[in-house]
Design a protein around this motif. Structure first.
Motif, PDB file in Angstrom:
ATOM      1  N   UNK A  14       0.749  -1.278  -0.122  1.00 46.23           N
ATOM      2  CA  UNK A  14      -0.051  -0.051   0.188  1.00 46.23           C
ATOM      3  C   UNK A  14       0.959   1.210  -0.094  1.00 46.23           C
ATOM      4  N   UNK A  15       2.058   1.262   0.640  1.00 44.67           N
ATOM      5  CA  UNK A  15       3.058   2.469   0.633  1.00 44.67           C
ATOM      6  C   UNK A  15       3.712   2.815  -0.470  1.00 44.67           C
ATOM      7  N   UNK A  16       3.935   1.624  -1.416  1.00 44.10           N
ATOM      8  CA  UNK A  16       4.343   1.710  -2.673  1.00 44.10           C
ATOM      9  C   UNK A  16       3.565   2.290  -3.678  1.00 44.10           C
ATOM     10  N   UNK A  17       2.170   1.840  -3.620  1.00 42.71           N
ATOM     11  CA  UNK A  17       1.174   2.325  -4.330  1.00 42.71           C
ATOM     12  C   UNK A  17       0.909   3.775  -3.921  1.00 42.71           C
ATOM     13  N   UNK A  18       1.101   4.385  -2.598  1.00 44.67           N
ATOM     14  CA  UNK A  18       0.755   5.656  -2.305  1.00 44.67           C
ATOM     15  C   UNK A  18       1.842   6.551  -3.124  1.00 44.67           C
ATOM     16  N   UNK A  72      -2.149  -8.044  -9.225  1.00 43.43           N
ATOM     17  CA  UNK A  72      -1.849  -6.385  -9.037  1.00 43.43           C
ATOM     18  C   UNK A  72      -0.355  -6.340  -9.215  1.00 43.43           C
ATOM     19  N   UNK A  73       0.099  -5.161 -10.001  1.00 45.51           N
ATOM     20  CA  UNK A  73       1.668  -5.233 -10.078  1.00 45.51           C
ATOM     21  C   UNK A  73       1.895  -3.536  -9.980  1.00 45.51           C
ATOM     22  N   UNK A  74       2.863  -3.163  -9.155  1.00 49.26           N
ATOM     23  CA  UNK A  74       3.176  -1.813  -9.140  1.00 49.26           C
ATOM     24  C   UNK A  74       4.818  -1.822  -9.285  1.00 49.26           C
ATOM     25  N   UNK A  75       5.015  -0.668 -10.369  1.00 47.28           N
ATOM     26  CA  UNK A  75       6.410  -0.396 -10.751  1.00 47.28           C
ATOM     27  C   UNK A  75       6.635   1.025 -10.730  1.00 47.28           C
ATOM     28  N   UNK A  78      12.224   2.938  -8.627  1.00 52.30           N
ATOM     29  CA  UNK A  78      12.906   2.968  -7.497  1.00 52.30           C
ATOM     30  C   UNK A  78      12.254   1.673  -6.488  1.00 52.30           C
ATOM     31  N   UNK A  79      10.830   1.471  -6.794  1.00 54.07           N
ATOM     32  CA  UNK A  79      10.263   0.611  -6.043  1.00 54.07           C
ATOM     33  C   UNK A  79       9.207  -0.480  -7.265  1.00 54.07           C
ATOM     34  N   UNK A  80       8.908  -1.639  -6.517  1.00 54.91           N
ATOM     35  CA  UNK A  80       8.111  -2.248  -7.235  1.00 54.91           C
ATOM     36  C   UNK A  80       7.443  -3.555  -6.354  1.00 54.91           C
ATOM     37  N   UNK A  81       6.274  -3.942  -6.649  1.00 54.21           N
ATOM     38  CA  UNK A  81       5.650  -4.885  -5.739  1.00 54.21           C
ATOM     39  C   UNK A  81       4.559  -5.642  -6.584  1.00 54.21           C
TER      40      UNK A  81
END
Length: 353
Positions: A14-18, A72-75, A78-81
């Motif tokens: 959730x922090x990565x998405x934020x 769900x993939x966040x990229x 500097x970060x990814x999840x």
């Protein structure tokens, strides 16, 4: 009970998405996959199950789901999840010994880039295995069913991975610390860490060379045993036309024995719609270090398969495969007894969303 590790991952995700709100390079994508199949095993088992050393396409004479997941993939720079939740035979049988909450988790990992100039990442969580050329996602594999060696080596790993990708993007080096041999949690009495290494090199766009290993254990420390596993494979894919995968895995468990498993797959692409693939494989485990069948000669099994693929659309794949397994001893169930051979035919529809 909700595990602390799951809570920690969800908070990180959730922090990565934020942060996407302040990073113009960030992206959040959603995808899905589903594979429905029907299989007829000529062993005609009463319980409708395939042999115990197979974990995918497990059911006989019924329509079933091998794997379906939503991801769900966040990229960002500097970060990814990644977070993917699943159902199906793969989850039911391959994770049967794992905690209930993890049996629905296909992926749950987050990573951070450690260098501004180099492509160096530290990822942690439940991740696809660094071992082997096959995955649980059938549409990504050249054959409909998984090879014997893929079924009896890790499909996933839980831990931390430090990886490096060079600027030409043709060399990947990864070092891993894991909870164990395809484990989401450490078994009771198991305190030693497990480690792994992967070297993946692509000298050309058609050729891939890979070496991966695992050093650890799958048993409590009181057993005093260490597992050493080496995975070698090469993939030559000319795109349209012919393709070849050649692999060989060698494993040993102290006090239990050594096993060897070569695999060869030949694929012919006729056009963008039709493909044909044949597989020959052998699994040599005479001391039953990995596969226990309680026979005189252990588990010594040849396998042959032939499958035809039809790409209905770019997201839908129809597959049909015939597979023969032949063992030194009677290890395959058939009509209440055991026999040396097993023949099965399976059809599957794979869909990407």
């Amino acid at each position: 009970m909700i595990r602390p590790s799951l809570v920690l991952f969800m908070v990180s995700f959730c922090l990565a998405i934020a942060t996407a709100q302040t990073d113009t390079t960030a992206s959040l994508t959603f995808s899905g996959y589903g594979e429905v199949y029907y299989q007829y095993d000529f062993g005609k088992t009463d319980d409708h199950e395939r042999p115990g050393f197979l974990y995918n396409h497990k059911r006989h004479n019924e329509v079933n789901i091998n794997l379906a997941f939503a991801k769900a993939a966040y990229a960002s720079q500097k970060t990814r999840a990644n977070l993917a939740l699943m159902v199906g035979n793969y989850a039911q049988y391959n994770l049967a010994a794992e905690p209930t909450w993890t049996q629905f988790v296909f992926e749950a990992n987050a990573g951070v880039k450690l260098s501004k100039k180099q492509n160096i990442w530290l990822d942690a969580g439940i991740m696809p295995s660094h071992i082997g050329f096959e995955s649980a996602i059938g549409a990504d594999c050249w054959t409909l069913t998984r090879s014997l060696v893929a079924e009896n080596s890790p499909y996933f790993g839980t831990g931390a991975k430090l990886s490096f990708l060079n600027k030409k993007e043709n060399l990947t080096v990864a070092a891993l610390v894991l909870n164990g041999w395809q484990r989401t949690h450490r078994p009771d009495g198991y305190q030693k860490p497990a480690v792994g290494l992967q070297l993946n090199y692509k000298p050309s766009y058609q050729l891939t060379l890979n070496y991966s290993n695992f050093i650890g254990s799958d048993k409590p420390d009181s057993f005093g045993t260490t597992r050493f596993y080496h995975n070698f494979y090469s993939i030559w894919d000319g795109g349209k036309g012919w393709g070849v995968i050649a692999g060989c895995d060698i494993g040993s468990d102290e006090s239990y024995g050594t096993w060897l498993a070569p695999t060869l797959i030949l694929r012919r692409s006729f056009d963008e719609k039709w493909r044909l693939a044949g597989r020959a494989e052998y699994f040599h485990d005479p001391e039953e270090a990995l596969i226990s069948v309680n026979t005189e000669h252990g588990f010594r099994t040849w396998g042959y398969s032939l499958n035809l693929d039809c790409s209905i659309t770019d997201k839908a794949l129809l597959r049909v495969e015939a597979r023969q397994l032949q063992s030194k001893d009677a290890v395959f169930p058939k009509e209440g007894g055991l026999v040396e051979g097993n023949f099965a035919v399976v059809a599957a529809l794979c869909m990407r969303l």
